[in-house]
Every structure is written in C-alpha cells, then in structure tokens.
Design a protein around this motif. Structure first.
Motif, PDB file in Angstrom:
ATOM      1  N   ASP A  54      -6.216   5.333   4.946  1.00  0.00           N
ATOM      2  CA  ASP A  54      -5.253   4.234   5.024  1.00  0.00           C
ATOM      3  C   ASP A  54      -5.734   3.279   6.104  1.00  0.00           C
ATOM      4  O   ASP A  54      -5.719   3.606   7.296  1.00  0.00           O
ATOM      5  N   SER A 101       0.821  -1.219   0.000  1.00  0.00           N
ATOM      6  CA  SER A 101       0.000   0.000   0.000  1.00  0.00           C
ATOM      7  C   SER A 101       0.852   1.264   0.000  1.00  0.00           C
ATOM      8  O   SER A 101       0.434   2.307  -0.502  1.00  0.00           O
ATOM      9  N   SER A 113       0.057  -6.797   4.242  1.00  0.00           N
ATOM     10  CA  SER A 113       1.279  -6.835   5.052  1.00  0.00           C
ATOM     11  C   SER A 113       1.015  -7.172   6.502  1.00  0.00           C
ATOM     12  O   SER A 113       1.646  -8.050   7.083  1.00  0.00           O
ATOM     13  N   LYS A 114       0.108  -6.421   7.114  1.00  0.00           N
ATOM     14  CA  LYS A 114      -0.097  -6.557   8.561  1.00  0.00           C
ATOM     15  C   LYS A 114      -1.153  -7.619   8.836  1.00  0.00           C
ATOM     16  O   LYS A 114      -1.143  -8.255   9.887  1.00  0.00           O
ATOM     17  N   ARG A 156       5.169  -7.749  -0.565  1.00  0.00           N
ATOM     18  CA  ARG A 156       4.733  -6.500  -1.180  1.00  0.00           C
ATOM     19  C   ARG A 156       3.423  -6.641  -1.963  1.00  0.00           C
ATOM     20  O   ARG A 156       3.436  -6.817  -3.190  1.00  0.00           O
ATOM     21  N   SER A 188      -3.836  -3.373   2.941  1.00  0.00           N
ATOM     22  CA  SER A 188      -2.564  -4.050   2.781  1.00  0.00           C
ATOM     23  C   SER A 188      -2.667  -5.476   3.284  1.00  0.00           C
ATOM     24  O   SER A 188      -3.368  -5.749   4.262  1.00  0.00           O
TER      25      SER A 188
HETATM   26  C1  LIG Z   1      -0.125   3.400   8.349  1.00  0.00           C
HETATM   27  C2  LIG Z   1       0.573   2.515   7.357  1.00  0.00           C
HETATM   28  N1  LIG Z   1       0.113   2.467   6.112  1.00  0.00           N
HETATM   29  C3  LIG Z   1       0.717   1.726   5.169  1.00  0.00           C
HETATM   30  C4  LIG Z   1       1.837   0.990   5.467  1.00  0.00           C
HETATM   31  C5  LIG Z   1       2.532   0.269   4.358  1.00  0.00           C
HETATM   32  O1  LIG Z   1       2.196  -1.031   4.227  1.00  0.00           O
HETATM   33  P1  LIG Z   1       2.599  -1.874   2.962  1.00  0.00           P
HETATM   34  O2  LIG Z   1       3.498  -2.926   3.462  1.00  0.00           O
HETATM   35  O3  LIG Z   1       1.302  -2.365   2.404  1.00  0.00           O
HETATM   36  O4  LIG Z   1       3.298  -0.972   1.975  1.00  0.00           O
HETATM   37  C6  LIG Z   1       2.360   1.008   6.753  1.00  0.00           C
HETATM   38  C7  LIG Z   1       3.584   0.260   7.065  1.00  0.00           C
HETATM   39  O5  LIG Z   1       4.154   0.337   8.111  1.00  0.00           O
HETATM   40  C8  LIG Z   1       1.709   1.796   7.725  1.00  0.00           C
HETATM   41  O6  LIG Z   1       2.159   1.860   8.974  1.00  0.00           O
END
Ligand SMILES: Cc1ncc(COP(=O)(O)O)c(C=O)c1O
Length: 389
Positions: free
Chosen positions: A204, A101, A237-238, A246, A235
C-alpha cells in the motif's frame, strides 16, 4: 432476520467510533480540535476541479462506467508510474483503477484467501488489511512493527509454518500510522521472503507523495521481480487531496490485477467517469501542488513536534506521511490518554490500540488540520500541560 456470523468478527471501523465521539461533544457545544483523521484539509487543486465540472456536463459521462476504467486513465497511471518511479506498466494488463484504494485493498482478499487461510498483516496497521482478510474467512497473522526495528517487520521472526501457510503479505510505506519509511533494500528483502514462501505481496503506497525535506519514497514496483509476485495500491486521495472524489489504482502483477478485476466487475460498475477524467488531469497536469502541500504539512509537523517535545510526548520526526506517532506517558494506555486529551484539552487524537495490539502505548496525530486550528490545538496542549503538572 439473521445477520451473518462473519459480522461478529468485525469491530466497528475505528474512525466511525472516533467521529461519533467528536460529533457528540460538538453537539454539546464543545469545540474540539481534531488531529484524528488523515483527511487533507486543503482543497483539491483547481485544475482538477475544473476538469470534473466540465466532464460532468458531457453526456458521455452520464452512463455506467466500465470496471476497467477509461483506457486513457490506465495510460495516464502508467505514464505517471514511469515518470515518478521509472517503472514501466502495461496499461491493459498491469493497471486497474479503483474506487479509492481502500476498496481494492478490501476486495483483493477475495482473490487469495479461502476460509482458514492466513495473511501476514502489519501491526499496527491500516485496519482494512486485516478486515478484508477476516471478511474473506481468513485469519490475519500480525507482524509487529517495533520502534527498535524502525517500524519494519522482522521477517526472520515469522514462524516457518505460518510463512508457508500464508497466502498474502501486506506492507505499507510510508506507513500509516507510524510515519515510518522503507527503502528499496527492505522491499528487496520482502520480495525474497515472499519468493521463498510462495506469498503474494500487496504493498500500500498511498503516501509516497507526502514527503518532507528532500526525501523521495520508493515504490515496491521498483524491485526487479516485483511484478512477478505483487501489486501496489496507490491513491489520488493523499497526493492530490482527492479523498472526497474516491479514486485510486492497483498496479503490478497481471494475474493479480486480473483476479481483482474479476471480483470487482461482479460487484461494482467502476468509477464515475467525470472523476476518471479529473484523475487524468491530476496525473498528467502540473505536479506543483504536491510540493506546495508538502511544504505546508512540513511546517505543521515542525510546530507540532516542538510542542510535543515541550509537553514531554516522545515521537520520531516523520520523513513522510502526515502522521506523528507519539508515545503516551507512563501509566496511561493509548485509550485512556486519548480520553484525557479529549476531556481536559479538547483535543482529539487516535489511540494506537485502534491499529492493533502493537499500537498500544502510542497515539497518532494527523497533520491534516487547518493552520488556525493547529495553532489553537498547540496552545491548548501547552496550557493543558501547564495545568496538568
Ligand atoms: C495506509 C492507507 N491506505 C489506503 C488508504 C485509503 O485511501 P483511499 O482514499 O484511496 O481509499 C488510507 C486512508 O487513510 C491509508 O491510510
């Protein structure tokens, strides 16, 4: 060689600096326990990894991907949004996969910001909101997130001429770095404010799946008119511990999604398809990993909150996101207290100032630290406090 002047406006990325400091200390043989980065330590679930391995063997995935992503992935994202939030999305017009993201967050400023334009950005906030604006030639207007307002921006406090001049407003809940959450009525107020001032909203939502006890964070897309004025960045990711792979997405307003697609299709060639296949598995497969991860983060949160209380660092118990936003003791700045913890306790945290001027007076602890390291970190904090008294 002459570098572009816009680079002069960019500070080094917060974590590049922090990582460098930690690496230097480790190179000298010091064992640093790092609470600095928000990068899940638990592995990506095995069903997702297996899917990547299988997909890597398929020659269909060895060629250039499309910027728009696989149709099946866009469909899986739409299904996930419907299941999780009850939000219906058109996979052809209202969904765009991203190379994480952060990539989309940085690029969307190119769709809205002309030189001299403004974007409303939370302070403290995730740095790419303001950096994307600056790289597009614009200027961030910082909306303070104050503890007395539960770390929500006060729309009334934004001067009328600024609100009218701004093109975009950034929001982020559950919030990095404060760990604050927002409810649907806040998003409704944000949407109303955006209507009044002809602003596009970018929300976000990277942390909606990291939540504790029975708290269930909402999506901005649940607001009735959200799709008319905004997009949401999300995302994997988390949610699925896929920071290394990615992959993320933008969803919402079709015109904004198309604009972002036009920028991206001229700059990137999409997400490696094996990773797209894995994302489909993540979104459609068992979701049990989310509760399992959250239970672990919750235990860590409680342990760390306990020691912070013991050593006199005040912090709110976060309901979501894996961060604890703690006040630094009187007489210290966020930077010199961070340095003190590093030098005297071998503990790395992130200084609040790195997230903006309003972050001064705070430090951020991330809970993405393996349990044994967390225990060591907690012991070090206790011992350091005893010595420091
Ligand atoms: C608030 C926030 N948005 C987006 C991201 C980015 O995530 P991504 O791994 O999808 O690029 C992070 C990553 O730490 C984040 O803390």
């Amino acid at each position: 060689m002459q570098l572009a002047k816009r680079l002069d406006k960019l500070p080094p990325y917060l974590f590049v600096d922090i990582n460098q400091k930690i690496a230097e200390l480790r190179a000298k043989g010091e064992d640093i326990v790092s609470f600095a980065l928000g990068d899940p330590d638990l592995p990506t679930p095995s069903n997702i990894i297996e899917c990547i391995c299988q997909a890597a063997h398929d020659p269909a995935n060895h060629r250039y991907p499309e910027t728009a992503g696989l149709w099946e992935l866009r469909q899986a994202i739409a299904e996930w949004y419907e299941k999780r939030f009850g939000v219906i999305l058109n996979p052809d017009k209202e969904v765009l996969p991203l190379i994480g993201s952060k990539e989309g967050i940085g690029h969307i400023a190119q769709c809205f910001i002309e030189p001299g334009d403004m974007a409303l950005v939370p302070d403290p906030g995730y740095p790419p909101f303001s950096m994307g604006t600056i790289l597009a030639g614009g200027e961030p207007y910082f909306m303070p997130l104050k503890e007395e307002n539960d770390f929500l921006p006060d729309f009334e406090a934004i001067p009328e001429e600024i609100a009218n001049k701004a093109k975009l407003m950034w929001l982020n809940y559950p919030n990095n770095p404060t760990g604050a959450v927002a409810e649907l009525d806040f998003f409704e107020r944000a949407a109303h404010f955006a209507w009044q001032h002809n602003l596009a909203i970018c929300h976000d939502a990277a942390y909606t799946e990291v939540a504790f006890e029975d708290y269930c964070p909402p999506s901005f897309m649940q607001v009735a008119q959200a799709k008319e004025i905004g997009v949401e960045f999300h995302s994997l990711s988390k949610t699925y511990h896929m920071t290394g792979w990615r992959i993320g997405m933008a969803v919402g307003n079709a015109e904004m999604i198309d604009a972002l697609f036009r920028v991206k299709s001229n700059l990137d060639s999409g997400i490696p398809q094996a990773i797209q296949r894995a994302a489909i598995e993540a979104l459609r497969g068992s979701q049990n990993c989310i509760a399992e991860h959250n239970a672990i983060f919750q235990q860590r949160r409680d342990k760390l909150m306990k020691v912070l209380a013991e050593i006199g660092l005040k912090a709110r118990v976060p309901k979501a996101a894996f961060y604890i936003w703690a006040e630094v003791p009187q007489g210290y700045s966020s930077v010199n207290f961070t340095q003190k913890l590093l030098d005297e306790a071998g503990i790395a945290v992130t200084p609040g100032l790195g997230y903006g001027r309003e972050g001064e007076g705070y430090i951020r602890f991330s809970l993405t630290v393996p349990d044994d390291r967390l225990e060591l970190g907690i012991n070090r904090l206790s011992n350091w406090h005893r010595r420091d008294k």
